[in-house]
Design a protein around this motif. Structure first.
Motif, PDB file in Angstrom:
ATOM      1  N   PHE A  56     -26.930  -3.733  -3.656  1.00 55.60           N
ATOM      2  CA  PHE A  56     -26.453  -2.578  -2.890  1.00 55.60           C
ATOM      3  C   PHE A  56     -25.353  -2.985  -1.913  1.00 55.60           C
ATOM      4  CE2 PHE A  56     -26.609   0.328   0.729  1.00 55.60           C
ATOM      5  CZ  PHE A  56     -26.499   1.559   0.091  1.00 55.60           C
ATOM      6  N   PHE A  57     -25.571  -4.071  -1.194  1.00 57.23           N
ATOM      7  CA  PHE A  57     -24.563  -4.519  -0.227  1.00 57.23           C
ATOM      8  C   PHE A  57     -23.298  -5.002  -0.927  1.00 57.23           C
ATOM      9  CE2 PHE A  57     -28.322  -4.914   2.605  1.00 57.23           C
ATOM     10  CZ  PHE A  57     -27.862  -4.080   3.607  1.00 57.23           C
ATOM     11  N   LEU A  58     -23.434  -5.556  -2.148  1.00 57.84           N
ATOM     12  CA  LEU A  58     -22.257  -5.930  -2.922  1.00 57.84           C
ATOM     13  C   LEU A  58     -21.443  -4.689  -3.275  1.00 57.84           C
ATOM     14  CD1 LEU A  58     -20.595  -8.050  -4.445  1.00 57.84           C
ATOM     15  CD2 LEU A  58     -22.112  -7.719  -6.412  1.00 57.84           C
ATOM     16  N   GLY A  59     -22.119  -3.610  -3.654  1.00 59.49           N
ATOM     17  CA  GLY A  59     -21.414  -2.364  -3.940  1.00 59.49           C
ATOM     18  C   GLY A  59     -20.737  -1.805  -2.701  1.00 59.49           C
ATOM     19  N   VAL A  60     -21.408  -1.853  -1.561  1.00 56.38           N
ATOM     20  CA  VAL A  60     -20.819  -1.372  -0.304  1.00 56.38           C
ATOM     21  C   VAL A  60     -19.591  -2.210   0.060  1.00 56.38           C
ATOM     22  CG1 VAL A  60     -21.215  -1.181   2.180  1.00 56.38           C
ATOM     23  CG2 VAL A  60     -22.957  -0.369   0.576  1.00 56.38           C
ATOM     24  N   ALA A  61     -19.688  -3.532  -0.090  1.00 57.27           N
ATOM     25  CA  ALA A  61     -18.550  -4.397   0.220  1.00 57.27           C
ATOM     26  C   ALA A  61     -17.372  -4.114  -0.715  1.00 57.27           C
ATOM     27  CB  ALA A  61     -18.969  -5.867   0.110  1.00 57.27           C
ATOM     28  N   TYR A  88     -13.640  -2.718   0.349  1.00 53.76           N
ATOM     29  CA  TYR A  88     -12.437  -3.466  -0.034  1.00 53.76           C
ATOM     30  C   TYR A  88     -11.403  -2.560  -0.696  1.00 53.76           C
ATOM     31  CZ  TYR A  88      -9.484  -6.647  -2.740  1.00 53.76           C
ATOM     32  OH  TYR A  88      -8.408  -7.293  -3.304  1.00 53.76           O
ATOM     33  N   VAL A  89     -11.859  -1.623  -1.542  1.00 54.41           N
ATOM     34  CA  VAL A  89     -10.916  -0.777  -2.292  1.00 54.41           C
ATOM     35  C   VAL A  89     -10.530   0.486  -1.531  1.00 54.41           C
ATOM     36  CG1 VAL A  89     -11.900  -1.604  -4.454  1.00 54.41           C
ATOM     37  CG2 VAL A  89     -12.695   0.560  -3.516  1.00 54.41           C
ATOM     38  N   LEU A  90     -11.248   0.811  -0.465  1.00 48.23           N
ATOM     39  CA  LEU A  90     -10.990   2.057   0.252  1.00 48.23           C
ATOM     40  C   LEU A  90      -9.564   2.157   0.795  1.00 48.23           C
ATOM     41  CD1 LEU A  90     -12.301   4.700   1.056  1.00 48.23           C
ATOM     42  CD2 LEU A  90     -13.144   3.610   3.147  1.00 48.23           C
ATOM     43  N   PRO A  91      -8.981   1.103   1.389  1.00 46.74           N
ATOM     44  CA  PRO A  91      -7.595   1.238   1.864  1.00 46.74           C
ATOM     45  C   PRO A  91      -6.618   1.594   0.757  1.00 46.74           C
ATOM     46  CG  PRO A  91      -8.625  -0.704   2.824  1.00 46.74           C
ATOM     47  CD  PRO A  91      -9.574  -0.194   1.783  1.00 46.74           C
ATOM     48  N   LYS A  92      -6.797   0.994  -0.427  1.00 45.95           N
ATOM     49  CA  LYS A  92      -5.895   1.299  -1.535  1.00 45.95           C
ATOM     50  C   LYS A  92      -6.068   2.747  -1.994  1.00 45.95           C
ATOM     51  CE  LYS A  92      -2.824   0.227  -4.607  1.00 45.95           C
ATOM     52  NZ  LYS A  92      -1.429  -0.114  -4.218  1.00 45.95           N
ATOM     53  N   GLY A  93      -7.304   3.222  -2.041  1.00 47.64           N
ATOM     54  CA  GLY A  93      -7.541   4.606  -2.415  1.00 47.64           C
ATOM     55  C   GLY A  93      -6.930   5.575  -1.430  1.00 47.64           C
ATOM     56  N   LEU A  94      -7.065   5.290  -0.128  1.00 47.18           N
ATOM     57  CA  LEU A  94      -6.463   6.152   0.887  1.00 47.18           C
ATOM     58  C   LEU A  94      -4.944   6.121   0.812  1.00 47.18           C
ATOM     59  CD1 LEU A  94      -8.762   5.257   3.923  1.00 47.18           C
ATOM     60  CD2 LEU A  94      -8.696   7.435   2.706  1.00 47.18           C
ATOM     61  N   GLU A  95      -4.404   4.945   0.522  1.00 45.44           N
ATOM     62  CA  GLU A  95      -2.946   4.830   0.395  1.00 45.44           C
ATOM     63  C   GLU A  95      -2.426   5.711  -0.741  1.00 45.44           C
ATOM     64  OE1 GLU A  95       0.384   1.482  -0.865  1.00 45.44           O
ATOM     65  OE2 GLU A  95      -1.672   0.860  -0.386  1.00 45.44           O
ATOM     66  N   VAL A  96      -3.137   5.707  -1.863  1.00 45.75           N
ATOM     67  CA  VAL A  96      -2.712   6.519  -3.001  1.00 45.75           C
ATOM     68  C   VAL A  96      -2.797   8.003  -2.660  1.00 45.75           C
ATOM     69  CG1 VAL A  96      -3.275   7.184  -5.372  1.00 45.75           C
ATOM     70  CG2 VAL A  96      -3.305   4.771  -4.703  1.00 45.75           C
ATOM     71  N   LEU A  97      -3.916   8.409  -2.035  1.00 44.84           N
ATOM     72  CA  LEU A  97      -4.107   9.830  -1.735  1.00 44.84           C
ATOM     73  C   LEU A  97      -3.102  10.330  -0.696  1.00 44.84           C
ATOM     74  CD1 LEU A  97      -8.010   9.991  -1.623  1.00 44.84           C
ATOM     75  CD2 LEU A  97      -6.501  10.791  -3.438  1.00 44.84           C
ATOM     76  N   ILE A  98      -2.946   9.590   0.404  1.00 40.69           N
ATOM     77  CA  ILE A  98      -2.015  10.023   1.453  1.00 40.69           C
ATOM     78  C   ILE A  98      -0.575   9.930   0.980  1.00 40.69           C
ATOM     79  CG2 ILE A  98      -1.263   9.585   3.826  1.00 40.69           C
ATOM     80  CD1 ILE A  98      -4.035   8.499   4.429  1.00 40.69           C
ATOM     81  N   GLY A  99      -0.317   9.040   0.016  1.00 47.61           N
ATOM     82  CA  GLY A  99       1.035   8.865  -0.493  1.00 47.61           C
ATOM     83  C   GLY A  99       1.584  10.089  -1.207  1.00 47.61           C
ATOM     84  N   PHE A 100       0.713  11.036  -1.581  1.00 47.14           N
ATOM     85  CA  PHE A 100       1.177  12.269  -2.218  1.00 47.14           C
ATOM     86  C   PHE A 100       1.742  13.280  -1.217  1.00 47.14           C
ATOM     87  CE2 PHE A 100      -1.673  10.785  -5.606  1.00 47.14           C
ATOM     88  CZ  PHE A 100      -0.858  10.981  -6.718  1.00 47.14           C
ATOM     89  N   THR A 101       1.721  12.958   0.077  1.00 49.14           N
ATOM     90  CA  THR A 101       2.251  13.879   1.087  1.00 49.14           C
ATOM     91  C   THR A 101       3.746  14.098   0.875  1.00 49.14           C
ATOM     92  OG1 THR A 101       0.605  13.057   2.674  1.00 49.14           O
ATOM     93  CG2 THR A 101       2.477  14.295   3.552  1.00 49.14           C
ATOM     94  N   PRO A 102       4.194  15.334   0.742  1.00 51.89           N
ATOM     95  CA  PRO A 102       5.629  15.579   0.508  1.00 51.89           C
ATOM     96  C   PRO A 102       6.473  15.178   1.717  1.00 51.89           C
ATOM     97  CG  PRO A 102       4.289  17.516  -0.054  1.00 51.89           C
ATOM     98  CD  PRO A 102       3.399  16.571   0.688  1.00 51.89           C
ATOM     99  N   ASP A 103       7.738  14.911   1.468  1.00 49.56           N
ATOM    100  CA  ASP A 103       8.669  14.575   2.545  1.00 49.56           C
ATOM    101  C   ASP A 103       8.825  15.768   3.492  1.00 49.56           C
ATOM    102  OD1 ASP A 103       9.053  12.122   1.394  1.00 49.56           O
ATOM    103  OD2 ASP A 103      10.867  12.709   0.301  1.00 49.56           O
ATOM    104  N   GLY A 104       8.893  15.468   4.778  1.00 50.68           N
ATOM    105  CA  GLY A 104       9.055  16.509   5.780  1.00 50.68           C
ATOM    106  C   GLY A 104       7.753  17.068   6.301  1.00 50.68           C
ATOM    107  N   LEU A 105       6.621  16.646   5.711  1.00 50.52           N
ATOM    108  CA  LEU A 105       5.304  17.100   6.165  1.00 50.52           C
ATOM    109  C   LEU A 105       4.518  15.921   6.734  1.00 50.52           C
ATOM    110  CD1 LEU A 105       4.220  19.500   3.260  1.00 50.52           C
ATOM    111  CD2 LEU A 105       5.279  20.096   5.446  1.00 50.52           C
ATOM    112  N   GLU A 106       3.675  16.234   7.725  1.00 49.70           N
ATOM    113  CA  GLU A 106       2.829  15.223   8.342  1.00 49.70           C
ATOM    114  C   GLU A 106       1.404  15.394   7.827  1.00 49.70           C
ATOM    115  OE1 GLU A 106       1.714  13.441  12.783  1.00 49.70           O
ATOM    116  OE2 GLU A 106       2.614  15.436  12.558  1.00 49.70           O
ATOM    117  N   ASN A 107       0.793  14.287   7.449  1.00 50.45           N
ATOM    118  CA  ASN A 107      -0.579  14.309   6.936  1.00 50.45           C
ATOM    119  C   ASN A 107      -1.544  14.092   8.101  1.00 50.45           C
ATOM    120  OD1 ASN A 107      -3.135  12.974   5.812  1.00 50.45           O
ATOM    121  ND2 ASN A 107      -2.150  13.701   3.956  1.00 50.45           N
ATOM    122  N   LEU A 108      -2.338  15.123   8.426  1.00 44.21           N
ATOM    123  CA  LEU A 108      -3.317  15.043   9.507  1.00 44.21           C
ATOM    124  C   LEU A 108      -4.706  14.835   8.903  1.00 44.21           C
ATOM    125  CD1 LEU A 108      -2.055  17.943  11.799  1.00 44.21           C
ATOM    126  CD2 LEU A 108      -1.566  15.487  11.988  1.00 44.21           C
TER     127      LEU A 108
END
Length: 256
Positions: free
Chosen positions: A117-122, A126-146
């Motif tokens: 379980f702790f291996l899965g959590v770790a 580890y992958v969460l920053p990359k996932g957030l980067e991909v999701l937030i990266g879809f923000t169009p130009d000129g808009l702020e992601n809150l």
């Protein structure tokens, strides 16, 4: 033991677990800044990796939000930190009703389930920053992601729980094999479907829905499934399964 004695024992163990949980919660309040930094680190790492054209900011929506956030964060930390104790209380309440061989296998389960379980959590952390980067990266130009922090915290907890629980699935496959429900030969026969099902499960289960997180969940699960199949085949050989003359189908009458 009479039913009333069982209920009194259950009450005593619940009270002990609740007291330890309260103590852990109070201790977590003193480490709130550290816990907050731990939760925000994946978001901050994703924010630094984003191109300059993408602007994002985390915020709290209401006046009572900071207090609610502190209580939720310390509560989750207390549950995780005190989990060995309250899991032991559950085990201690159930163990008197188990047979000797059942106690042996449950000890093995407890010894392996926690690290998995702790291996899965770790892995999720580890992958969460990359996932957030991909999701937030879809923000169009000129808009702020809150990013509303309450929603982010729920997303964070779901991500960790899904990865932790998913890493336990191959262990349950081994337990089914030990119980005689699933054979190693059957796992090998359905291996292509297991691979497809694992990728489908990873695609549906990951809250971030990005391919990177899906692969980081599916690949370790497939590796654990291979280990589970190897263990199941070893158990089958040790028990003499699949040797032809010693086995009969479910509808066949044995010589005995």
């Amino acid at each position: 033991m009479a039913l009333s004695d069982h209920l009194r024992e259950l009450r005593a163990r619940l009270v002990k677990a609740a007291l330890v949980l309260v103590v852990a919660f109070v201790v977590a309040l003193f480490f709130y800044d550290f816990l907050l930094d731990l939760i925000l680190r994946p978001y901050n790492d994703a924010k630094q990796a984003l191109p300059e054209s993408v602007d994002t900011k985390a915020y709290i929506a209401s006046a009572g939000g900071p207090l609610l956030l502190q209580l939720k964060l310390c509560g989750v930390a207390a549950i995780v930190a005190s989990s060995p104790f309250w899991l032991y209380q559950i085990w201690a309440f159930l163990v008197p009703g188990l047979h000797a061989h059942e106690k042996r296998w449950t000890r093995v389960f407890i010894a392996v389930a926690g690290p998995l379980f702790f291996l899965g959590v770790a892995t999720a952390y580890y992958v969460l920053p990359k996932g957030l980067e991909v999701l937030i990266g879809f923000t169009p130009d000129g808009l702020e992601n809150l990013v509303e922090f309450g929603e982010y915290f729920s997303f964070f907890v779901r991500m960790l729980l899904i990865f932790g629980i998913a890493f336990e699935i191959p262990l349950f496959v081994i337990l089914l094999n030990l119980a005689g429900v699933v054979s190693g030969k059957a796992l090998g026969r359905y291996r292509p479907w297991i691979i497809i099902g694992t990728f489908v499960f990873a695609a549906v289960a990951t809250p971030s829905t990005d391919p990177f997180s899906m692969l980081m969940l599916a690949i370790p699960m497939l590796f654990l499934f291979v280990v589970a199949e190897v263990v199941a085949r070893s158990v089958d050989r040790a028990r003499g399964r699949g040797r032809g003359t010693e086995q009969w189908s479910d509808d066949e009458l044995s010589p005995i």
